[in-house]
Design a protein around this motif. Structure first.
Motif, mmCIF file in Angstrom:
data_model
loop_
_atom_site.group_PDB
_atom_site.id
_atom_site.type_symbol
_atom_site.label_atom_id
_atom_site.label_comp_id
_atom_site.label_asym_id
_atom_site.label_seq_id
_atom_site.Cartn_x
_atom_site.Cartn_y
_atom_site.Cartn_z
ATOM 1 N N GLY A 193 4.150 6.939 7.330
ATOM 2 C CA GLY A 193 3.478 6.134 8.335
ATOM 3 C C GLY A 193 3.658 4.645 8.100
ATOM 4 O O GLY A 193 3.814 3.869 9.048
ATOM 5 N N ILE A 194 3.624 4.227 6.834
ATOM 6 C CA ILE A 194 3.827 2.813 6.523
ATOM 7 C C ILE A 194 5.248 2.387 6.883
ATOM 8 O O ILE A 194 5.467 1.318 7.462
ATOM 9 N N GLU A 195 6.232 3.215 6.562
ATOM 10 C CA GLU A 195 7.620 2.879 6.882
ATOM 11 C C GLU A 195 7.827 2.736 8.385
ATOM 12 O O GLU A 195 8.636 1.926 8.839
ATOM 13 N N PHE A 236 0.815 -1.220 0.000
ATOM 14 C CA PHE A 236 0.000 0.000 0.000
ATOM 15 C C PHE A 236 0.851 1.274 0.000
ATOM 16 O O PHE A 236 0.343 2.358 0.253
ATOM 17 N N ARG A 237 2.119 1.144 -0.284
ATOM 18 C CA ARG A 237 2.982 2.322 -0.354
ATOM 19 C C ARG A 237 2.918 2.910 -1.753
ATOM 20 O O ARG A 237 3.085 2.200 -2.742
ATOM 21 N N PHE A 238 2.680 4.202 -1.830
ATOM 22 C CA PHE A 238 2.569 4.860 -3.129
ATOM 23 C C PHE A 238 3.964 5.112 -3.701
ATOM 24 O O PHE A 238 4.831 5.677 -3.034
ATOM 25 N N VAL A 239 4.159 4.684 -4.944
ATOM 26 C CA VAL A 239 5.450 4.835 -5.606
ATOM 27 C C VAL A 239 5.402 5.906 -6.691
ATOM 28 O O VAL A 239 6.421 6.197 -7.309
ATOM 29 N N ASN A 240 4.225 6.472 -6.914
ATOM 30 C CA ASN A 240 4.081 7.529 -7.911
ATOM 31 C C ASN A 240 2.849 8.351 -7.565
ATOM 32 O O ASN A 240 1.830 7.804 -7.138
ATOM 33 N N CYS A 241 2.955 9.663 -7.703
ATOM 34 C CA CYS A 241 1.812 10.549 -7.440
ATOM 35 C C CYS A 241 1.900 11.737 -8.390
ATOM 36 O O CYS A 241 2.879 12.482 -8.378
#
Length: 342
Positions: free
Chosen positions: A296-298, A183-188
């Motif tokens: 937060g995920i990290e 669920f970590r975003f790698v592009n925005c």
């Protein structure tokens, strides 16, 4: 009138003077559960966020006591967590509306400056673990991320108003995001008007260039709104056999990760769900919230960490040597036949 002046003078004399040091750390009076409910992070993570940007938030002044960096961060987090008006957010910490607005804007801008650090495409060694995690979900091979667009409501822009009206009938930005299996975003990409199609946003993004130039290999999963390519795989619109049906089922069960990631992001930061009362060029809170989401995920402070898959899953696709106009179709058929044809 004289009696009224005396009463008002007595009231003013009895007022408790505002002392900034008394409220320099509002977290001290709250439990961990209350802190998480109000600011969406544990206290240790809030102090970590503060440490990343506090040097830029310190403003020495001879006029009055400067607002401490911690309070500025708390104001911004409270805005992200509620989407409320600055007046209400400021009242919760006894700070004026104008000061609250300045703090929220500055913290948001500083968080956006951390985007390259926290929103990044995985390195080549990292993609092996990502492929394994994706494969363990529904057996879809060689995946590195899922991509989709989400609409973020904004205020009516002063220029090109019609371009920002999305398919749902309100003013919005069409924000492209891609995420991995955690669920970590790698592009925005948060700059396109709401009327722009997902396929065009992707076509002109750095993510597409990364795969078009061969800098990264693997498969991106998208929905039927995207154009089929050798690296961007979409479902069959009308599956004609059992292999294609199983292919679609696996793709949907895997691609749901991006929908879940959107849900986590918007539930944690409701300002993105209710909408931003700003024009497009000031909607940087989208990127700021994405930075906080990944941070937060990290630090295991948004969702529980996904258990590591035991062993190495054989998920590499021996893709055929294809080219030309229909290379995407040939790659998709190859995957369907090899991995879902039995």
């Amino acid at each position: 009138m004289a009696a009224r002046r005396i009463i008002m003078q007595n009231i003013r004399q009895e007022r408790i003077p505002r002392r900034l040091q008394d409220r320099s750390n509002p977290l001290e009076s709250l439990t961990e559960e209350e802190i998480f409910m109000r600011y969406r992070f544990k206290s240790v993570t809030i102090f970590f966020i503060c440490s990343l940007i506090e040097n830029q938030l310190e403003h020495p002044t001879k006029r009055s006591s400067a607002l401490p960096p911690l309070l500025q961060v708390l104001l911004a987090l409270r805005f992200f967590a509620t989407g409320a008006f600055y007046q209400l957010i400021g009242d919760s910490l006894a700070i004026s509306k104008s000061t609250t607005g300045r703090a929220v804007r500055e913290v948001t801008s500083l968080l956006c400056s951390l985007a390259r650090q926290f929103i990044r495409f995985p390195s080549i060694p990292e993609t092996a673990e990502i492929r394994t995690k994706f494969y363990s979900l529904a057996g879809f091979p060689n995946m590195v991320c899922c991509v989709d667009g989400t609409l973020i409501r904004i205020r009516c822009p002063a220029q090109n108003e019609a371009e920002y009206v999305c398919r749902k009938g309100y003013y919005a930005l069409n924000v492209q995001m891609a995420c991995d299996a955690s669920f970590r975003f790698v592009n925005c990409v948060a700059k396109w008007p709401g009327s722009v199609h997902d396929s065009r946003v992707f076509r002109e993004s750095s993510l597409a260039r990364l795969f078009e130039t061969g800098a990264r290999n693997g498969i991106i999963l998208g929905d039927s709104g995207y154009a089929l390519k050798r690296y961007l795989i979409v479902p069959y619109l009308t599956p004609s056999n059992r292999a294609q049906e199983r292919f679609n089922t696996s793709l949907c069960r895997t691609r749901v990760v991006i929908e879940q990631a959107f849900g986590i992001l918007k539930r944690r930061f409701p300002c993105l769900q209710t909408g931003l009362r700003v024009e497009p060029d000031k909607a940087c809170a989208i990127v700021a919230c994405t930075v906080l989401h990944n941070l937060g995920i990290e630090r295991h402070d948004i969702v529980d960490p996904i258990p590591a898959v035991q062993g190495q899953v054989i998920d590499e696709v021996a893709l055929p040597a294809v080219g030309g106009q229909h290379e995407g179709k040939r790659v998709r058929d190859h995957i369907a036949n090899v991995f879902f044809g039995h």
